[in-house]
Enzyme design. Structure first.
Site, PDB file in Angstrom:
ATOM      1  N   ASP A  71       0.814  -1.224   0.000  1.00 21.01           N
ATOM      2  CA  ASP A  71       0.000   0.000   0.000  1.00 21.01           C
ATOM      3  C   ASP A  71       0.842   1.265   0.000  1.00 21.01           C
ATOM      4  O   ASP A  71       0.417   2.314   0.494  1.00 21.01           O
ATOM      5  CB  ASP A  71      -0.958   0.026   1.210  1.00 21.01           C
TER       6      ASP A  71
ATOM      7  N   HIS B 275      -4.215  -1.621  -6.912  1.00 19.01           N
ATOM      8  CA  HIS B 275      -3.465  -0.408  -7.241  1.00 19.01           C
ATOM      9  C   HIS B 275      -4.436   0.644  -7.761  1.00 19.01           C
ATOM     10  O   HIS B 275      -5.214   0.377  -8.671  1.00 19.01           O
ATOM     11  CB  HIS B 275      -2.397  -0.711  -8.293  1.00 19.01           C
TER      12      HIS B 275
END
Length: 432
Positions: free
Chosen positions: A17, A45
């Site tokens: 992340d 993503h």
């Protein structure tokens, strides 16, 4: 933006992340090829440009540049249902996926993998890993145990028998170990064949293709998933993913040799986050964690789970740099710290009363570690509109320079917002 080499690996240097997708999308504007080399559709993503946000999970982030060839490598595990749905969703947003290709050696995620993942996690009770329950771990386990089914197996005239034998084996586990209803073969077979027909014209030998492109002096970007601290070998085991997340796996997960890799860029968030269980030495336990979580929109893209928040941990970062083979760093979500008058960085750990600067192997040891902080002055002003390093407030510049001093690796650039335009190179080019 110049490029003096043929290939660049982008990896996360924390627990995932970090914003790898955004940075991959940025560099893909100059790339010829983008390759995903590990993980599955558990890695979301988010890409933002032209005031629109787009999410991809298994398709490489270069898909938004129609000139880029996007390859899902052999080191990934692919749920064909998820892949087909992602293709259709992108097409509905007028984004072409004609430039997306899949390795014939990639292993497949089936319904039984996701079910076993869920049942295993439930069985762990209070010792849960925090898996996304998408079948990633059981698929990699089957790969290692040589029970796996690969995309190339669809071409085998005995594919139906292979699939039936595989399901029969897993149904034994599902029914006898977990006392759950068995899965239906016909449903799985028919769905698998339908999805295979959808993508079969885009199946390639990824290693052959990428190796040839590098030899033709094409610029290849390798897009990692998760982060080095979630690596199956080098992460905070057992609270890790089931694949290798470091740059060392880029060649293996694509089908080329490691001498064809030139540079490794580590993406590092300006603070730490983590999803799920496992030690996090610099975790913030005050209301500040909620504040930063909201400013950074720190919720899982696939699961919606809130991410745990911590100060930037440089002990962990130095470890990730070493095992990840990282040459340069790229700082993301820098603007999230805009409102803080004081900012901490963790420079050492205290373990059983002793100050250490190394990253312990066991979760048991990490949970006993206490953070040793260095406090820096914040800048307490909006940096989302800066366009160069020199435009940053002095204290923001000092933050970057202090990290560089401690980890001994330079920053290539930084990000001050979610849009592609809010990505800034410090030197204006890739270093040799």
């Amino acid at each position: 933006m110049k490029n003096n080499y043929k290939s660049l690996v982008i990896v996360g240097s924390q627990w995932g992340d970090e914003g790898k997708g955004k940075i991959t999308d940025y560099f893909s504007q100059k790339a010829d090829v983008v390759v995903r080399f590990a993980g599955g559709d558990n890695a979301g993503h988010m890409i933002e440009f032209n005031n629109k946000r787009h999410k991809v999970t298994i398709i490489p982030s270069g898909v938004f540049n129609p000139k880029v060839k996007n390859i899902i490598g052999n080191g990934t595990v692919i749920n064909l249902k998820s892949l087909v749905n992602e293709i259709k969703r992108l097409n509905e947003s007028n984004i072409s996926t004609d430039n997306v290709f899949v390795s014939d050696r990639a292993h497949l995620i089936f319904d039984w993998h996701a079910l076993i993942d869920q049942l295993q996690e439930e069985n762990r009770k209070e010792n849960k890993i925090g898996t996304t329950k998408r079948g990633i771990g059981p698929t990699y386990a089957d790969k290692a145990a040589r029970y796996g089914i690969r995309i190339c197996d669809f071409q085998n005239p005995n594919f139906k028998e292979i699939l039936k034998e595989n399901l029969d084996y897993h149904n034994q586990i599902i029914t006898k170990v977990y006392n759950h209803e068995p899965l239906d073969f016909d449903v799985i077979y028919n769905e698998s064949m339908t999805n295979y027909q959808f993508i079969k014209n885009n199946i390639i030998d990824s290693g052959y293709e990428v190796s040839n492109l590098i030899n033709e002096n094409k610029f290849v970007l390798f897009e990692g998933a998760q982060g080095v601290l979630l690596d199956i070998d080098h992460g905070t085991y057992p609270f890790v993913t089931s694949s290798n997340c470091s740059a060392n796996n880029a060649s293996i997960g694509t089908g080329i040799h490691n001498k064809q890799i030139n540079k490794v860029l580590g993406i590092v968030k300006a603070y730490n986050t983590r999803v799920g269980s496992g030690a996090m030495v610099s975790e913030i336990k005050t209301e500040l964690a909620h504040k930063l979580r909201e400013r950074g929109r720190e919720y899982g893209l696939n699961t919606g789970r809130p991410r745990r928040i911590g100060w930037l941990d440089l002990v962990a970062l130095k470890y990730a740099i070493r095992v990840g083979g990282i040459d340069q760093l790229f700082l993301t979500l820098f603007d999230v710290l805009d409102t803080e008058t004081k900012i901490k960085i963790c420079t050492h750990y205290k373990l059983d009363g002793k100050i250490i600067d190394w990253f312990p192997a066991s979760d048991y040891e990490l949970k006993r570690c206490e953070p040793v902080y260095e406090e820096l002055d914040g800048w307490n002003q909006d940096i989302t509109k800066v366009t160069s390093f020199e435009e940053l407030p002095i204290n923001a510049q000092k933050y970057i320079k202090r990290i560089e001093e401690i980890v001994k690796v330079p920053f290539l650039g930084f990000s001050v917002g979610s849009d592609r335009k809010q990505t800034i190179l410090i030197k204006g080019e890739f270093d040799d």
